[in-house]
Design a protein around this motif. Structure first.
Motif, mmCIF file in Angstrom:
data_model
loop_
_atom_site.group_PDB
_atom_site.id
_atom_site.type_symbol
_atom_site.label_atom_id
_atom_site.label_comp_id
_atom_site.label_asym_id
_atom_site.label_seq_id
_atom_site.Cartn_x
_atom_site.Cartn_y
_atom_site.Cartn_z
ATOM 1 N N THR A 366 -31.688 80.475 24.051
ATOM 2 C CA THR A 366 -31.730 79.421 23.032
ATOM 3 C C THR A 366 -30.644 78.377 23.254
ATOM 4 N N ASN A 367 -29.683 78.666 24.134
ATOM 5 C CA ASN A 367 -28.591 77.737 24.410
ATOM 6 C C ASN A 367 -28.424 77.567 25.913
ATOM 7 N N ALA A 368 -27.929 76.424 26.323
ATOM 8 C CA ALA A 368 -27.620 76.188 27.734
ATOM 9 C C ALA A 368 -26.448 75.228 27.820
ATOM 10 N N THR A 369 -25.705 75.327 28.905
ATOM 11 C CA THR A 369 -24.569 74.433 29.064
ATOM 12 C C THR A 369 -25.033 73.058 29.539
ATOM 13 N N LEU A 370 -24.361 72.035 29.040
ATOM 14 C CA LEU A 370 -24.561 70.670 29.531
ATOM 15 C C LEU A 370 -23.293 70.141 30.205
ATOM 16 N N HIS A 371 -22.291 71.008 30.334
ATOM 17 C CA HIS A 371 -21.052 70.758 31.073
ATOM 18 C C HIS A 371 -20.154 69.697 30.425
ATOM 19 N N ASN A 372 -20.567 68.421 30.448
ATOM 20 C CA ASN A 372 -19.695 67.357 29.973
ATOM 21 C C ASN A 372 -20.512 66.089 29.720
ATOM 22 N N ALA A 373 -19.827 65.052 29.249
ATOM 23 C CA ALA A 373 -20.516 63.799 28.923
ATOM 24 C C ALA A 373 -21.173 63.181 30.150
ATOM 25 N N ASP A 374 -20.510 63.300 31.321
ATOM 26 C CA ASP A 374 -21.067 62.729 32.545
ATOM 27 C C ASP A 374 -22.382 63.400 32.921
ATOM 28 N N GLU A 375 -22.474 64.706 32.701
ATOM 29 C CA GLU A 375 -23.699 65.435 33.038
ATOM 30 C C GLU A 375 -24.843 65.016 32.115
ATOM 31 N N ILE A 376 -24.549 64.828 30.833
ATOM 32 C CA ILE A 376 -25.585 64.355 29.898
ATOM 33 C C ILE A 376 -26.092 62.985 30.343
ATOM 34 N N ALA A 377 -25.167 62.123 30.752
ATOM 35 C CA ALA A 377 -25.548 60.774 31.190
ATOM 36 C C ALA A 377 -26.355 60.838 32.485
ATOM 37 N N ARG A 378 -25.955 61.737 33.403
ATOM 38 C CA ARG A 378 -26.677 61.859 34.675
ATOM 39 C C ARG A 378 -28.113 62.295 34.448
ATOM 40 N N LEU A 379 -28.290 63.290 33.562
ATOM 41 C CA LEU A 379 -29.636 63.772 33.253
ATOM 42 C C LEU A 379 -30.391 62.807 32.343
ATOM 43 N N ASP A 380 -29.631 61.965 31.631
ATOM 44 C CA ASP A 380 -30.188 61.140 30.551
ATOM 45 C C ASP A 380 -30.912 62.036 29.549
ATOM 46 N N ALA A 381 -30.258 63.156 29.177
ATOM 47 C CA ALA A 381 -30.852 64.118 28.252
ATOM 48 C C ALA A 381 -30.796 63.588 26.831
ATOM 49 N N ARG A 382 -31.931 63.661 26.139
ATOM 50 C CA ARG A 382 -32.024 63.164 24.773
ATOM 51 C C ARG A 382 -32.680 64.215 23.879
ATOM 52 N N ILE A 383 -32.343 64.184 22.614
ATOM 53 C CA ILE A 383 -32.923 65.108 21.656
ATOM 54 C C ILE A 383 -34.447 64.934 21.651
ATOM 55 N N GLY A 384 -35.159 66.063 21.743
ATOM 56 C CA GLY A 384 -36.614 66.015 21.765
ATOM 57 C C GLY A 384 -37.207 66.053 23.156
#
Length: 783
Positions: A366-384
């Motif tokens: 149910t949970n996974a790491t996203l590491h840091n802000a740079d990783e979120i930006a690299r993936l462009d991960a968004r809610i949904g």
């Protein structure tokens, strides 16, 4: 034996390998079917089954009567009465690729001798990850319910099955045979499973690894009242013994089951045509999986026409007319439902993905790491977003891909916070490392003013590998912190002697005399603690478990470590020195030469008219190697910048006490700097002083150097049954061995227990020495 390929096995080796596989799979069957506590993933078990089948295909005369390829499920438990199935409940063969799915369709066509233009229709149904059950109805009334057991004889769990609301006690409508065995799957929905595990964890009760184990453990309770409290559900999708035919196709049968009062898998089950239909529906189910309220681990393909099913018949333990196409075990698609921020004890803000529950590698995630802000930006991960999740072994699951094509309309880019999540809302900062590069980690600047960091420090202190205080879990610790009873580690030990607080605790819900007595005993048991655990428990940044052990073995007393750290703090290196020490091509010897030159005073530019900086550096520091000169010339660019850097490096050179601490084997400059800075802070020294007043810190025994494993690298894998993993590691290190977490060419020995999977396979391939747990304990006893 090493993992020899099936094609290279001799007959004698094949006999030995089949025996090994049978024993290993029998153990896994017992843990999976009887204990509801598997120790390997489905993928690892499937690999054992395939190897067994491949060997038997090459040496068919070696197949034994008790071969795993002839077994279905496992023997029933003695705690339930036996139920003989009117028609055996067989299992399905597996397919893992498009090629295997296409070959299944081709086999069907060859067997039925169908022309190229003759269509074959299949029912494609979701493969529910639950527990198979059979329900016997006579004249429409439920008279008996059983588990699959070994396929021929199951367990009588009628009373437990009657507690499931999806199972009708009397069939609805009409048209059902006088006698019919309805078969299907007992399962639990993902949200209900997560809620149960959360409540169980808070209560200190047993939790389950995945929904399948939960469903099995809940149904196979001696007391049906317990089953009744569990959120079990049932899908009907097949049948066994019938007194008369009731449908002409699988799709028609599902319609009949629904009319009689069963919940079925249609939809999303769907009728498809031919091999391409099988591939298309698999892709659709893979996409649909994250949106389902229950877990599936693949797709089941069944020939739809029941007359064709009859003609196709069975092969050993499985039908020719059906096959299970399984999803990859270590990857899955799911929905990113939220991104939460966790604040660590050093103030690091780590993003955590909250996911729609999905089983990956045999574990509900149910949970996974996203590491840091740079990783979120690299993936462009968004809610949904629909995301691809990956899990390998014990590695924390991580998001490796975002399906941009499935992005919901209006999904906004994630905005990483700029202030701490704590009530103080302290500003976050990104550190600059020695190379002048901004760190990807964002930390709260509030340190011990930040309540989140203080709680995390306390959690670390009581964690299993630090002080490991029994009875003081996260929930209790948070409550005591909120109450103001525990603000620093020493408060934990003071609490055990504070009769006023203990008396108040006895009056609270969930406590009482026994609970308080156990809590005090757990705290008092840690008043005597090893030096390594003491160091690790302090939670200084960059001081992990291994470094704590190294320090404890080097310094006999905590006072010696503290004195060395405080002395090192008076001679910490400056920023320019650290920057120079990390320059490419500049090793310790070159660094000493540069500092010596800087202390002597940097002369004026020897050749003002020349632009060859490398040549100039060699003139001033002649003993430098050519790679070092080239690296420095590239780094500084001009004589003026080099001269200034040299002067500042010499000015910021560390003191001898710092260098001595950093030179301890296994410590290094990063850990030495962290220790020095930790003990340079007055509030840290006061915390330590308060804690030491409550403790008796014991010296740690030095590792042996004259044992059979001294200096060797050991890896432990599988479920150790006679000792914990921590005990095994401590044993090995006391004998002078190094314990690693993964197997490589540098590994000398692998010690395995039940459920050893990929690590054992790698060891076999690399021809590394192996021994089981009993052999290891015998070795330890002999040394």
């Amino acid at each position: 034996m090493s993992q020899i390929s099936v094609a290279d096995l001799t007959e004698a080796q094949a006999v030995e390998e089949l025996e090994r596989l049978a024993d290993e799979m029998a153990g896994h069957d017992l843990r999976y079917y009887q204990d509801d506590a598997p120790t390997v993933s489905d993928a690892e078990y499937d690999e054992l089954k395939r190897r067994n089948a491949d060997i038997e295909a090459r040496f068919p005369h070696l197949q034994r009567e008790n071969s795993p390829s002839l077994k279905v499920g496992a023997a029933r438990s003695a705690q339930f009465s036996p139920v003989e199935h009117g028609v055996p409940m067989l299992s399905l063969d597996n397919a893992f690729s498009n090629d295997e799915a296409e070959e299944f369709d081709a086999r069907i066509r060859r067997f039925l001798r169908l022309g190229a233009d003759e269509p074959v229709f299949y029912m494609a149904e979701p493969k529910i990850d639950g527990l198979s059950a059979s329900l016997r109805y006579e004249k429409g009334v439920l008279v008996q319910g059983a588990t699959r057991g070994d396929g021929r004889v199951g367990e009588d769990v009628t009373a437990n099955l009657r507690t499931i609301a999806d199972i009708p006690h009397r069939l609805k409508g009409s048209g059902w045979p006088d006698v019919i065995e309805i078969r299907g799957e007992v399962y639990v929905e993902l949200e209900a499973f997560a809620a149960f595990n959360k409540a169980a964890e808070e209560a200190g009760s047993r939790t389950y690894a995945n929904p399948r184990n939960f469903a099995a453990g809940s149904l196979r309770q001696i007391d049906p009242k317990i089953s009744a409290t569990r959120p079990l559900r049932f899908f009907g999708y097949a049948w066994g013994l019938v007194s008369e035919p009731f449908a002409a196709s699988q799709s028609e049968a599902l319609e009949k089951l629904e009319a009689w009062g069963f919940v079925t898998t249609a939809p999303p089950a769907e009728r498809v045509q031919g091999a391409q239909g099988l591939l298309d529906i698999y892709a659709r189910f893979e996409t649909l999986r994250p949106q389902l309220p229950f877990d599936i681990d693949g797709v089941v393909y069944k020939v739809d026409d029941l007359e064709r099913q009859r003609r196709l018949g069975f092969v050993s333990r499985s039908p020719r007319w059906a096959i299970a196409r399984k999803f990859p075990a270590q990857r899955a698609r799911t929905i990113l439902e939220a991104i939460d921020i966790q604040v660590g004890r050093t103030g690091a803000h780590t993003p955590v993905a909250r996911l729609h529950p999905v089983t990956v590698g045999g574990v509900s995630v149910t949970n996974a790491t996203l590491h840091n802000a740079d990783e979120i930006a690299r993936l462009d991960a968004r809610i949904g977003d629909t995301v691809v999740l990956q899990r390998a072994g014990d590695v924390i699951p991580q998001i490796v891909e975002v399906d941009l094509a499935a992005r919901p309309e209006g999904a906004e880019p994630y905005a990483f916070p700029h202030v701490c999540e704590c009530p103080l809302k302290t500003a976050l900062a990104q550190e600059i490392n020695a190379n002048g590069v901004e760190s990807v980690v964002r930390r709260c600047t509030g340190e011990f003013a930040c309540p989140f960091q203080r709680v995390e420090h306390l959690r670390h202190f009581v964690s299993r590998r630090a002080f490991d205080i029994e009875g003081l879990g996260e929930k209790q610790l948070q409550a005591f912190f909120d109450e103001g009873w525990i603000n620093e580690p020493a408060d934990i030990f003071r609490l055990a002697r504070d009769e006023e607080k203990l008396a108040a605790l006895r009056e609270r819900d969930g406590y009482g005399e026994t609970s308080v007595k156990n809590l005090v005993a757990g705290i008092d048991a840690r008043r005597s603690i090893g030096l390594d655990r003491m160091i690790y428990g302090l939670g200084a940044r960059d001081i992990g478990e291994t470094t704590s052990t190294v320090l404890a073995r080097h310094f006999d007393q905590f006072a010696d470590l503290q004195a060395a750290s405080e002395a090192a703090a008076r001679g910490l290196p400056g920023a320019t020195y650290l920057e120079l020490s990390t320059a490419a091509g500049v090793g310790p010897k070159a660094l000493d030469l540069l500092v010596e030159a800087g202390r002597a005073g940097v002369p004026a530019d020897p050749w003002p008219q020349s632009e060859d900086l490398e040549l100039k550096i060699g003139q001033v520091v002649p003993k430098l190697t050519k790679p070092a000169r080239a690296a420095l010339a590239q780094r500084y660019g001009t004589w003026e910048a080099f001269a200034e850097g040299l002067a500042q490096a010499a000015k910021g050179a560390p003191g001898e006490d710092y260098l001595t601490l950093a030179a301890v084997d296994g410590v290094g400059p990063v850990a030495a700097q962290s220790l020095a800075r930790f003990f340079a802070e007055e509030h840290n020294r006061q915390k330590v002083e308060n804690l030491l007043a409550e403790l008796d810190v014991q010296a740690v025994a030095k590792p042996k150097t004259d044992t059979a494993v001294a200096g060797k690298t050991v890896v432990f894998t599988g479920s150790l049954e006679k000792m914990t993993r921590d005990e095994a590691k401590a044993q090995a290190e006391a004998l002078g061995a190094k314990v690693a977490s993964s197997v490589s060419k540098k590994t000398h020995l692998v010690v395995y227990g039940p459920g050893a999977g990929s690590k054992l396979k790698t060891a076999q391939e690399l021809n590394i020495d192996m021994m089981d747990e009993d052999q290891w304990l015998a070795l330890v006893a002999s040394l």
